[in-house]
Design a protein around this motif. Structure first.
Motif, short mmCIF file in Angstrom:
data_model
loop_
_atom_site.label_atom_id
_atom_site.label_comp_id
_atom_site.label_asym_id
_atom_site.label_seq_id
_atom_site.Cartn_x
_atom_site.Cartn_y
_atom_site.Cartn_z
N LYS A 29 -1.04 5.85 2.50
CA LYS A 29 -2.03 6.30 2.97
C LYS A 29 -1.30 7.96 3.62
O LYS A 29 -2.30 9.29 4.12
CB LYS A 29 -3.09 5.79 3.96
CG LYS A 29 -4.36 6.97 4.60
CD LYS A 29 -4.66 5.57 5.14
CE LYS A 29 -6.83 5.94 5.60
NZ LYS A 29 -7.03 5.55 6.64
N THR A 63 -2.41 2.17 -3.94
CA THR A 63 -2.66 3.67 -3.04
C THR A 63 -3.79 3.84 -4.97
O THR A 63 -3.82 3.77 -6.22
CB THR A 63 -1.89 4.17 -2.84
OG1 THR A 63 -0.50 3.95 -3.81
CG2 THR A 63 -1.38 3.52 -1.73
N ASP A 71 0.96 -1.36 0.27
CA ASP A 71 -0.20 -0.10 -0.17
C ASP A 71 0.57 1.25 0.19
O ASP A 71 0.67 2.29 0.74
CB ASP A 71 -1.68 0.56 1.47
CG ASP A 71 -1.75 -0.99 1.04
OD1 ASP A 71 -1.94 -1.27 -0.18
OD2 ASP A 71 -2.51 -1.85 2.02
N GLU A 95 -0.59 13.56 2.26
CA GLU A 95 -1.32 13.98 2.40
C GLU A 95 -0.78 16.09 1.70
O GLU A 95 0.42 17.01 2.17
CB GLU A 95 -2.23 14.34 3.51
CG GLU A 95 -1.79 15.27 4.73
CD GLU A 95 -2.16 15.18 5.73
OE1 GLU A 95 -3.90 15.87 5.89
OE2 GLU A 95 -1.77 14.44 6.56
N THR A 154 -4.17 10.14 -0.49
CA THR A 154 -4.03 9.22 -0.93
C THR A 154 -4.49 8.84 -0.81
O THR A 154 -4.84 8.86 1.32
CB THR A 154 -2.76 9.35 -0.57
OG1 THR A 154 -1.54 10.49 -1.63
CG2 THR A 154 -2.32 7.97 -1.15
N LEU A 155 -5.74 7.57 -0.71
CA LEU A 155 -6.03 6.59 -0.56
C LEU A 155 -5.91 5.38 -0.68
O LEU A 155 -4.86 5.02 -1.53
CB LEU A 155 -7.55 6.13 -1.11
CG LEU A 155 -8.71 7.45 -1.07
CD1 LEU A 155 -8.68 8.03 -2.39
CD2 LEU A 155 -10.14 6.91 -1.20
N ASN A 156 -5.57 4.21 0.69
CA ASN A 156 -4.67 2.89 0.85
C ASN A 156 -6.18 1.27 -0.06
O ASN A 156 -6.57 1.28 0.83
CB ASN A 156 -5.03 2.48 2.10
CG ASN A 156 -3.77 2.30 2.54
OD1 ASN A 156 -2.88 3.87 1.58
ND2 ASN A 156 -3.50 2.38 3.60
#
Length: 430
Positions: free
Chosen positions: A85, A218, A46, A88, A234-236
């Motif tokens: 994650k 990701t 991730d 940001e 960012t998203l996992n």
């Protein structure tokens, strides 16, 4: 006399692969790829380096392969990316009084440094990269975007910046891996920023665009406007999660699930109901799974991802709901890149989502715009980050605004000695 060209190295440490690209960059902002080296990624989950011992030999192998093919010895610096994650974006600003005198270059540098220092960091966060957005004089409504306020008279000047931050553990793990491979880091870019420099057109990056890089581990999102990144998120969630869902749904191996995923069509055509992509073993009931059934399942996965991104953009004010309908303020729409963006029908899905939280922008697939030497294998959306790192290095070389540490000097300079001491004191000798 200043050099008209130099050799740079980009290193993409991803969840599915490690890619090293060596290129020659020129003063006009163009570049020529000399070589590439790649290996499978092990020890990255991730976007985070979870095992330095596993990743470091893979990084070393990719670098050795690229350097061997290039036939030239580049500098020991690499430009690399960071994801996960913890990455940001944060905005910051600072103001400095001038008392009616003219703005000097020193004023601009000082207030910019103050704005960067004003980035609010949690105890476990580290600043990765900052970009100056604009200066403002006397709190006027419009910033000097792309303009130079030097010699203008004002009572005060302010600088506004957008920065990317990440967890200290994530950042330091990448530093350790690269230093143990015998290299140093010239700069680190967030994944979405890097991909944007590779795939976006000048019009898109100026007028406003949402860049979505859906990788293996990701999904990295950035908004670009006026030539600069303005939003970072960012998203996992990535292609590996989709493969796992398929594997669990039909009870097959990850390899089989990956093969199935590559055959799906998110447009979910009714005729796909007759196409069988997987048959369970007889001892498990012998159930048949159609292309339509599996495509619908993945459609809902991507739809959920799309809505999550839309909600975040809505909260950040990048588009608005007017009378229950989305009002788009980013005329460049959406550009999808990354390995998962190769899913058939995914651009149509992102373009046609209904509802006020679905931003319904026009969507296109983003690939590296480089078409020169050694481009084979580097124009896939999978390679956008590495090619963007090279494009960014070329841009910096053209503009001549290399980092202070790059200009500072020879290894015997006071700055170089201080830099080495600080790195070794805070990070350790790896």
């Amino acid at each position: 006399m200043k050099e008209n060209k130099k050799i740079v190295t980009a290193l993409d440490i991803g969840s599915s692969k490690i890619l090293a690209v060596v290129a020659e960059v020129y003063k006009d902002g163009t570049f020529r790829v000399l070589a590439q080296g790649r290996t499978e990624s092990q020890g990255v989950l991730d976007g985070n380096v979870t095992s330095i011992e596993e990743v470091q030999p893979q990084v070393k192998s990719a670098l050795v392969e690229a350097f061997g093919i290039a036939g030239k010895i580049p500098s020991n610096d690499v430009c690399t990316n960071i994801s996960g994650k913890s990455v940001e974006g944060k905005d910051s600003s600072a103001e400095m009084p001038l008392r009616g005198r003219t703005v000097t270059l020193s004023d601009m540098k000082n207030v910019q440094s103050m704005a960067q220092d004003a980035v609010e960091l949690k105890e476990d966060q580290r600043l990765i990269k900052s970009e100056l957005l604009y200066y403002m004089l006397d709190n006027q409504d419009e910033g000097y975007v792309g303009q130079n306020p030097i010699d203008a008279k004002s009572s005060r000047i302010s600088a506004h910046m957008h920065s990317a931050v990440a967890s200290a553990a994530n950042a330091l793990a990448r530093v350790k891996v690269i230093r143990r491979s015998g290299m140093d880091i010239s700069r680190i870019l967030p994944e979405a920023w890097a991909s944007g420099y590779a795939v976006l057109t000048e019009d898109e990056i100026q007028n406003g665009v949402v860049l979505i890089d859906i990788g293996a581990g990701t999904t990295d999102v950035a908004v670009f406007q006026a030539g600069l990144p303005r939003f970072t998120y960012t998203l996992n969630y990535g292609g590996r999660r989709i493969t796992q869902r398929i594997s669990g749904f039909v009870h097959c191996s990850m390899q089989e699930a990956e093969s199935i995923k590559n055959k799906l069509d998110l447009r979910c055509s009714p005729e796909d109901e007759e196409v069988i992509l997987y048959r369970a073993p007889l001892e498990e009931g012998g159930k048949k799974y159609s292309k339509l059934e599996l495509s619908k399942m993945v459609y809902h996965e991507i739809r959920s991802l799309n809505l999550t991104i839309g909600k975040k953009l809505f909260e950040a004010g990048w588009y608005k709901s007017v009378n229950g309908a989305p009002c788009n303020t980013l005329t460049g729409g959406i550009v999808l890149t990354g390995g998962t963006s190769l899913l058939l029908g995914i651009t149509e899905l992102f373009s046609a989502m209904p509802g006020p939280l679905a931003y319904t922008f026009s969507t296109r697939l983003g690939r590296s715009r480089y078409t020169g030497d050694a481009c084979i294998g580097l124009n896939s959306p999978k390679e956008s980050a590495a090619m963007g790192l090279i494009a960014y290095e070329a841009l910096r070389f053209k503009e001549g605004d290399e980092d202070e540490e790059e200009k500072a000097a020879s290894d015997d300079s006071l700055w170089a000695k201080t830099k080495r001491f600080l790195i070794e004191f805070f990070i350790g000798q790896y």
